[in-house]
Write a protein that holds these residues in place. Structure first.
Motif, PDB file in Angstrom:
ATOM      1  N   GLY A  23       0.827  -1.197   0.000  1.00  0.00           N
ATOM      2  CA  GLY A  23       0.000   0.000   0.000  1.00  0.00           C
ATOM      3  C   GLY A  23       0.864   1.250   0.000  1.00  0.00           C
ATOM      4  O   GLY A  23       1.888   1.307   0.679  1.00  0.00           O
ATOM      5  N   LEU A  24       0.459   2.264  -0.777  1.00  0.00           N
ATOM      6  CA  LEU A  24       1.244   3.488  -0.862  1.00  0.00           C
ATOM      7  C   LEU A  24       0.310   4.668  -1.073  1.00  0.00           C
ATOM      8  O   LEU A  24      -0.578   4.628  -1.924  1.00  0.00           O
ATOM      9  CB  LEU A  24       2.234   3.409  -2.029  1.00  0.00           C
ATOM     10  CG  LEU A  24       3.201   4.582  -2.199  1.00  0.00           C
ATOM     11  CD1 LEU A  24       4.199   4.633  -1.058  1.00  0.00           C
ATOM     12  CD2 LEU A  24       3.928   4.477  -3.540  1.00  0.00           C
ATOM     13  N   SER A  25       0.501   5.734  -0.285  1.00  0.00           N
ATOM     14  CA  SER A  25      -0.336   6.920  -0.433  1.00  0.00           C
ATOM     15  C   SER A  25       0.407   8.147   0.074  1.00  0.00           C
ATOM     16  O   SER A  25       1.281   8.042   0.939  1.00  0.00           O
ATOM     17  CB  SER A  25      -1.651   6.755   0.346  1.00  0.00           C
ATOM     18  OG  SER A  25      -2.528   7.841   0.118  1.00  0.00           O
ATOM     19  N   ILE A  26       0.028   9.297  -0.464  1.00  0.00           N
ATOM     20  CA  ILE A  26       0.586  10.567  -0.027  1.00  0.00           C
ATOM     21  C   ILE A  26      -0.538  11.417   0.541  1.00  0.00           C
ATOM     22  O   ILE A  26      -1.665  11.397   0.021  1.00  0.00           O
ATOM     23  CB  ILE A  26       1.317  11.291  -1.185  1.00  0.00           C
ATOM     24  CG1 ILE A  26       2.048  12.531  -0.677  1.00  0.00           C
ATOM     25  CG2 ILE A  26       0.357  11.637  -2.314  1.00  0.00           C
ATOM     26  CD1 ILE A  26       3.006  13.127  -1.698  1.00  0.00           C
ATOM     27  N   SER A  27      -0.270  12.135   1.610  1.00  0.00           N
ATOM     28  CA  SER A  27      -1.297  12.955   2.248  1.00  0.00           C
ATOM     29  C   SER A  27      -1.718  14.094   1.320  1.00  0.00           C
ATOM     30  O   SER A  27      -0.952  14.509   0.444  1.00  0.00           O
ATOM     31  CB  SER A  27      -0.776  13.519   3.570  1.00  0.00           C
ATOM     32  OG  SER A  27       0.354  14.354   3.360  1.00  0.00           O
ATOM     33  N   SER A  83      -4.019  -4.532   1.486  1.00  0.00           N
ATOM     34  CA  SER A  83      -3.948  -4.475   0.032  1.00  0.00           C
ATOM     35  C   SER A  83      -3.622  -3.080  -0.479  1.00  0.00           C
ATOM     36  O   SER A  83      -2.962  -2.931  -1.509  1.00  0.00           O
ATOM     37  CB  SER A  83      -5.282  -4.948  -0.563  1.00  0.00           C
ATOM     38  OG  SER A  83      -5.221  -4.995  -1.962  1.00  0.00           O
ATOM     39  N   GLU A  84      -4.087  -2.038   0.235  1.00  0.00           N
ATOM     40  CA  GLU A  84      -3.851  -0.669  -0.203  1.00  0.00           C
ATOM     41  C   GLU A  84      -4.163   0.285   0.948  1.00  0.00           C
ATOM     42  O   GLU A  84      -4.855  -0.077   1.912  1.00  0.00           O
ATOM     43  CB  GLU A  84      -4.737  -0.342  -1.408  1.00  0.00           C
ATOM     44  CG  GLU A  84      -4.614   1.062  -1.970  1.00  0.00           C
ATOM     45  CD  GLU A  84      -3.251   1.410  -2.537  1.00  0.00           C
ATOM     46  OE1 GLU A  84      -2.289   1.413  -1.741  1.00  0.00           O
ATOM     47  OE2 GLU A  84      -3.156   1.690  -3.740  1.00  0.00           O
ATOM     48  N   GLY A 167      -6.313  -1.526  -5.590  1.00  0.00           N
ATOM     49  CA  GLY A 167      -6.048  -0.098  -5.724  1.00  0.00           C
ATOM     50  C   GLY A 167      -7.179   0.704  -5.107  1.00  0.00           C
ATOM     51  O   GLY A 167      -8.342   0.294  -5.172  1.00  0.00           O
ATOM     52  N   MET A 168      -6.851   1.850  -4.506  1.00  0.00           N
ATOM     53  CA  MET A 168      -7.873   2.661  -3.845  1.00  0.00           C
ATOM     54  C   MET A 168      -7.442   4.112  -3.819  1.00  0.00           C
ATOM     55  O   MET A 168      -6.270   4.424  -3.582  1.00  0.00           O
ATOM     56  CB  MET A 168      -8.094   2.154  -2.408  1.00  0.00           C
ATOM     57  CG  MET A 168      -9.063   2.988  -1.580  1.00  0.00           C
ATOM     58  SD  MET A 168      -9.431   2.250   0.041  1.00  0.00           S
ATOM     59  CE  MET A 168      -7.807   2.276   0.831  1.00  0.00           C
ATOM     60  N   ILE A 183     -10.193  -0.352  -7.410  1.00  0.00           N
ATOM     61  CA  ILE A 183      -9.959  -1.042  -8.676  1.00  0.00           C
ATOM     62  C   ILE A 183      -9.375  -2.413  -8.396  1.00  0.00           C
ATOM     63  O   ILE A 183      -8.553  -2.584  -7.490  1.00  0.00           O
ATOM     64  CB  ILE A 183      -9.024  -0.221  -9.610  1.00  0.00           C
ATOM     65  CG1 ILE A 183      -8.932  -0.878 -10.988  1.00  0.00           C
ATOM     66  CG2 ILE A 183      -7.638  -0.039  -8.993  1.00  0.00           C
ATOM     67  CD1 ILE A 183      -8.257  -0.019 -12.035  1.00  0.00           C
ATOM     68  N   SER A 184      -9.839  -3.413  -9.154  1.00  0.00           N
ATOM     69  CA  SER A 184      -9.355  -4.785  -8.975  1.00  0.00           C
ATOM     70  C   SER A 184      -8.377  -5.148 -10.086  1.00  0.00           C
ATOM     71  O   SER A 184      -8.363  -4.547 -11.159  1.00  0.00           O
ATOM     72  CB  SER A 184     -10.527  -5.771  -8.964  1.00  0.00           C
ATOM     73  OG  SER A 184     -11.183  -5.780 -10.221  1.00  0.00           O
ATOM     74  N   ASP A 185      -7.577  -6.150  -9.806  1.00  0.00           N
ATOM     75  CA  ASP A 185      -6.546  -6.641 -10.728  1.00  0.00           C
ATOM     76  C   ASP A 185      -6.927  -8.052 -11.143  1.00  0.00           C
ATOM     77  O   ASP A 185      -7.036  -8.942 -10.300  1.00  0.00           O
ATOM     78  CB  ASP A 185      -5.187  -6.617 -10.016  1.00  0.00           C
ATOM     79  CG  ASP A 185      -4.077  -7.237 -10.842  1.00  0.00           C
ATOM     80  OD1 ASP A 185      -4.273  -7.458 -12.054  1.00  0.00           O
ATOM     81  OD2 ASP A 185      -3.009  -7.508 -10.268  1.00  0.00           O
TER      82      ASP A 185
END
Length: 206
Positions: A23-27, A83-84, A167-168, A183-185
């Motif tokens: 999982g990866l996200s930016i504020s 997962s995300e 994905g989210m 989103i699904s893979d």
């Protein structure tokens, strides 16, 4: 950006192959990056065999770019993985937990955590035996229980709308109400489907 040696796969670290950073996200303000481990480290499994403990890396923006400043502890529900993640507001983080069983298909749950005053677990060697150090979490949505909307599935699914969601993002937010896009893979598989799923959810205050 640096990743601690423990979070690498053996022989360097303690991570499970194919269950490392997922999982990866930016504020929204660009000041913080969150990177979440999908699986647990071998050293974080509790003495009772609970392998639900995860680590989330926090990178903070400074004069010379982003630097690793904290690790956060997180505990997934039984059988789930991270997962995300998707950051929102000042210090909110939405976490997607996911699981798959051949007989029942995919399961998805969304949880919210607040990170601002969360404990730094970088110095905790065995997170599994320090349950007090993990983030409190609030259930936002049991996506598996959502209406199927007439969807069909190519493999057994408790809800035919389910698939391998990985994905989210949070598209828009008005107060607590948010539009969350998943989103699904399909993994190039003939029995899986790539889907875009838009949810309306109430996020806890950040």
């Amino acid at each position: 950006m640096p990743v601690p040696a423990r979070l690498h796969v053996p022989p360097i670290g303690e991570a499970t192959p194919n269950a490392t950073l997922e999982g990866l996200s930016i504020s929204p303000d660009g000041a913080t990056i969150y990177a979440a481990m999908e699986g647990t480290l071998s050293g974080d499994v509790s003495s009772t065999g609970d392998a639900g403990y995860r680590r989330i890396l926090v990178y903070t923006k400074g004069r010379h770019g982003y630097a690793l400043t904290r690790q956060l502890g997180y505990h997934v529900d039984p059988g789930m993985r991270i997962s995300e993640v998707a950051a929102y507001g000042r210090d909110g983080l939405l976490v997607m937990e996911a699981a798959y069983e051949p007989a029942t298909g995919n399961a998805i749950e969304l949880y919210a955590v607040h990170t601002r005053h969360a404990r730094d677990v970088s110095a905790i060697g065995d997170l599994g035996n320090s349950p007090h150090a993990v983030l409190p979490k609030t259930l936002v949505s049991n996506v598996t229980a959502c209406p199927s909307l007439g969807a069909t599935a190519k493999e057994p699914q408790t809800n035919p709308l389910m698939d391998n969601y990985e994905g989210m993002t949070i598209e828009a937010r008005h107060g607590r109400d948010a539009q969350v896009l998943l989103i699904s893979d399909d993994n190039f598989s003939a029995t899986q489907t790539t889907r875009l799923l838009r949810l309306q959810a109430a996020l806890p205050p950040h």
